[in-house]
Motif scaffolding. Structure first.
Motif, PDB file in Angstrom:
ATOM      1  N   THR A  36      45.271  50.646  35.060  1.00 15.62           N
ATOM      2  CA  THR A  36      45.131  49.893  36.303  1.00 15.62           C
ATOM      3  C   THR A  36      43.642  49.883  36.630  1.00 15.62           C
ATOM      4  O   THR A  36      42.947  50.881  36.476  1.00 15.62           O
ATOM      5  CB  THR A  36      46.009  50.442  37.437  1.00 15.62           C
ATOM      6  OG1 THR A  36      46.014  49.482  38.505  1.00 15.62           O
ATOM      7  CG2 THR A  36      45.534  51.776  37.977  1.00 15.62           C
ATOM      8  N   ILE A  37      43.155  48.712  37.032  1.00 14.82           N
ATOM      9  CA  ILE A  37      41.705  48.571  37.168  1.00 14.82           C
ATOM     10  C   ILE A  37      41.296  48.303  38.610  1.00 14.82           C
ATOM     11  O   ILE A  37      42.100  47.867  39.428  1.00 14.82           O
ATOM     12  CB  ILE A  37      41.182  47.432  36.275  1.00 14.82           C
ATOM     13  CG1 ILE A  37      41.853  46.122  36.665  1.00 14.82           C
ATOM     14  CG2 ILE A  37      41.347  47.720  34.810  1.00 14.82           C
ATOM     15  CD1 ILE A  37      40.893  44.986  36.546  1.00 14.82           C
ATOM     16  N   PRO A  39      39.413  45.836  40.682  1.00  7.53           N
ATOM     17  CA  PRO A  39      38.978  44.456  40.451  1.00  7.53           C
ATOM     18  C   PRO A  39      37.580  44.134  40.984  1.00  7.53           C
ATOM     19  O   PRO A  39      37.049  43.070  40.705  1.00  7.53           O
ATOM     20  CB  PRO A  39      40.037  43.617  41.162  1.00  7.53           C
ATOM     21  CG  PRO A  39      40.597  44.518  42.199  1.00  7.53           C
ATOM     22  CD  PRO A  39      40.501  45.915  41.660  1.00  7.53           C
ATOM     23  N   ASP A 104      42.672  49.778  44.099  1.00  8.51           N
ATOM     24  CA  ASP A 104      43.576  49.151  43.132  1.00  8.51           C
ATOM     25  C   ASP A 104      43.567  47.633  43.215  1.00  8.51           C
ATOM     26  O   ASP A 104      43.689  46.946  42.195  1.00  8.51           O
ATOM     27  CB  ASP A 104      45.004  49.694  43.363  1.00  8.51           C
ATOM     28  CG  ASP A 104      45.787  49.821  42.070  1.00  8.51           C
ATOM     29  OD1 ASP A 104      45.218  49.569  40.994  1.00  8.51           O
ATOM     30  OD2 ASP A 104      46.975  50.173  42.142  1.00  8.51           O
ATOM     31  N   VAL A 105      43.478  47.079  44.425  1.00  5.12           N
ATOM     32  CA  VAL A 105      43.558  45.612  44.543  1.00  5.12           C
ATOM     33  C   VAL A 105      42.316  44.965  45.134  1.00  5.12           C
ATOM     34  O   VAL A 105      42.229  43.739  45.188  1.00  5.12           O
ATOM     35  CB  VAL A 105      44.806  45.153  45.335  1.00  5.12           C
ATOM     36  CG1 VAL A 105      46.071  45.645  44.667  1.00  5.12           C
ATOM     37  CG2 VAL A 105      44.757  45.588  46.784  1.00  5.12           C
ATOM     38  N   GLN A 190      49.631  45.353  38.409  1.00  4.25           N
ATOM     39  CA  GLN A 190      48.246  45.320  38.900  1.00  4.25           C
ATOM     40  C   GLN A 190      47.995  46.376  39.964  1.00  4.25           C
ATOM     41  O   GLN A 190      46.846  46.655  40.299  1.00  4.25           O
ATOM     42  CB  GLN A 190      47.939  43.937  39.512  1.00  4.25           C
ATOM     43  CG  GLN A 190      47.996  42.771  38.568  1.00  4.25           C
ATOM     44  CD  GLN A 190      49.414  42.215  38.418  1.00  4.25           C
ATOM     45  OE1 GLN A 190      50.391  42.805  38.854  1.00  4.25           O
ATOM     46  NE2 GLN A 190      49.523  41.072  37.757  1.00  4.25           N
TER      47      GLN A 190
HETATM   48 MG    MG Z   1      44.354  47.414  40.040  1.00 12.33          MG
END
Ligand code: MG
Ligand code: NAI
Length: 489
Positions: A36-37, A39, A104-105, A190
């Motif tokens: 999980t990146i 962004p 995370d988002v 995501q």
């Molecule tokens: Mg993420």
């Protein structure tokens, strides 16, 4: 409200990276993980367990044991008390949850904190209702007593998107718990982090093991396995129309009820007698909040020709002041969630320009940011009503404006798409606004305001925007089954 800049160190603890099943963290049966990146930097935040059918089976079995065991014996009032306690614990822990969400988002910490407050309100609404869902007596005549009982449907599946990861978990899991159901949650690939942290918080609040389980992973393996699991009795999904159709088909095979919320292309209709300052102010948040990644965003402006320029000037003036950057720095707009979403939004912008729409603002990526999926607030005018820009859900910070002369034209444009989630009417003529509210094909109509509602007000779509309603008491009824008991005297 905290407006300072944050860093990852402010998290003060580990990033959750395992499934949460039967009250415990656990790795995938096959040991697989996915990245999980963040962004805003495109860096990997964590390698998270990647669930498949056997992990789903384990989670559903845990929910089954809880449903037949400890959870069944918890009274409705006690369920409410547990949910209130969970809300209190989340409030105390709000900053950690907000930072996990931001990392995370990408959304600004300010917005993530607002989301957590919304989740607390959702939990408390449902907590208060847990012991107030009543059956009825049915008049069959002198020789009978007949009544209904509301029973929990059982094990429920919650397949959640990435735009409000924690908010979407709470929207459906809080009423499911209030109703006495158990839950298996499949967060979006995501954005798995806050759902995992939430499940652990439930356990610390005192929910019996197995009542709330989370399996992280992808839709086609973990998600599809959850939909088809024979012990699952109800499915709630928020996401794209295409995936909604797949889930509905899968649910049909198992004859399972579904609640589907599938997005929109929501018209904000602004008449010549509207309060333009109010409308433009609302539009700013309506179409650029959460970088436009909102199912109920004001993504389609239908403007009376006489006020079009003034409205768009005001909107552009406000939008030009919005800052774009890292959510940790509390800019106004964070990045889009992923490379895929970034590519999708960019392709709409490019296609819009090619199709002859007039670019009033933005259209590019902000300068000075060398990584991250950032898109400037963008406003298109003179959009061809037949173009993809005007008809499809973009899910990015892109405002699309069309003009009308006669009210009927506005109504035809509003109702002319397959979507029907939300619509808004801005007019000082309440009779006109209410007749539009009557005639518009949408699950919600807002008058002289945008994002009206909350935990109490039912929401959902018609046509391609979905099936069923969430929030409010109808949101709890999704998780209750009516049993009729008849007695001959
Ligand atoms: Mg993420
Ligand atoms: P998606 O609908 O594919 O994903 C949403 C959730 O469904 C995720 O948890 C995903 O893992 C799961 N999923 C995917 N395929 C599945 C399957 N076959 N069985 C079970 N679960 C499955 O949406 P995606 O690809 O992330 O976004 C695409 C577009 O969808 C966005 O650009 C946006 O237009 C729309 N969208 C709408 C949302 C809304 O709030 N209504 C939220 C997210 C996306």
């Amino acid at each position: 409200m905290t407006e300072r800049a944050y860093s990852r160190a402010d998290l003060g603890g580990p990033i959750p990276d395992a499934h949460f099943i039967a009250g415990q963290w656990c790795k995938s049966a096959d040991g697989r993980t996915f990245e999980t990146i963040d962004p805003s930097s495109e860096q990997v935040l964590a390698k998270v367990a990647r669930g498949n059918a056997s992990d789903i089976d384990k989670a559903v079995e845990a929910a089954h044991r809880a449903q037949r065991g400890d959870w069944r014996d918890v009274s409705p009032a006690e369920r409410g008390r547990l949910i209130f306690k969970l809300a209190d614990m989340l409030e105390m822990d709000a900053e950690r949850f907000a930072l996990l969400e931001t990392l995370d988002v990408g959304k600004p910490v300010r917005e993530a904190l607002g989301d957590v407050r919304g989740v607390c309100a959702t939990l408390r609404y449902n907590a208060g209702a847990a012991d107030k869902m009543e059956g009825q007596t049915v008049p069959l005549g002198r020789d009978f007593v007949d009544f209904t009982m509301l029973e929990p449907v059982g094990i429920t599946a919650h397949i959640v998107p990435w735009n409000y990861p924690l908010g979407m978990v709470a929207r459906s899991v809080a009423p499911a718990l209030a109703a006495g159901c158990t839950a298996v949650i499949k967060p979006a690939e995501q954005s798995p982090l806050t759902a995992l942290a939430f499940a652990e918080l439930c356990q610390r609040a005192g929910f019996p093991d197995g009542v709330v389980n989370v399996v992280a992973g992808f839709g086609e393996d973990a998600g599809a396995a959850l939909v088809s699991h024979p012990l699952v009795r109800g499915i709630t999904f928020t996401g794209s129309v295409a995936t909604g159709r797949k889930i509905y088909s899968g649910a049909a095979l198992g004859l399972k009820p579904v609640v589907l919320e599938l997005g929109g292309k929501n018209p904000m209709i602004v008449f010549e007698d509207a309060d333009l300052e109010r409308a433009a102010f609302d539009a700013l948040d309506g179409c650029f909040g959460n970088s436009g990644q909102v199912c109920s965003s004001s993504s389609r402006f239908l403007l009376h020709r006489s006020i079009r320029d003034e409205f768009l000037d005001r909107l552009a003036e406000g939008a030009a002041k919005l800052t774009v950057g890292r959510g940790l720095d509390n800019c106004d707009l964070g990045p889009l969630v992923s490379q895929e979403q970034y590519a999708k939004v960019r392709s709409y912008i490019e296609e819009g320009s090619r199709a002859g729409a007039k670019l009033r603002l933005g259209g590019g990526s902000p300068r000075g940011l060398d990584a991250g999926y950032f898109v400037e607030p963008t406003i298109f005018d003179a959009v061809d009503p037949a173009s993809a820009l005007a008809r499809e859900e973009i899910f990015g910070p892109v405002a699309v404006a069309l003009s009308f002369d006669a009210p009927d034209e506005a109504l035809d444009m509003a109702n002319g798409l397959d979507f029907g989630l939300v619509a808004g009417v801005y007019s000082r003529d309440i009779s006109r606004a209410l007749s539009f509210a009557r005639d518009i094909e949408a699950g919600s109509v807002w008058i002289n305001g945008w994002f009206i509602g909350g935990a109490q007000a039912p929401t959902g779509g018609i046509k391609d925007s979905g099936i069923g309603r969430e929030r409010g008491l109808p949101g709890i009824r999704n998780y209750l089954s009516t049993k009729n008991i008849g007695i001959r005297l």
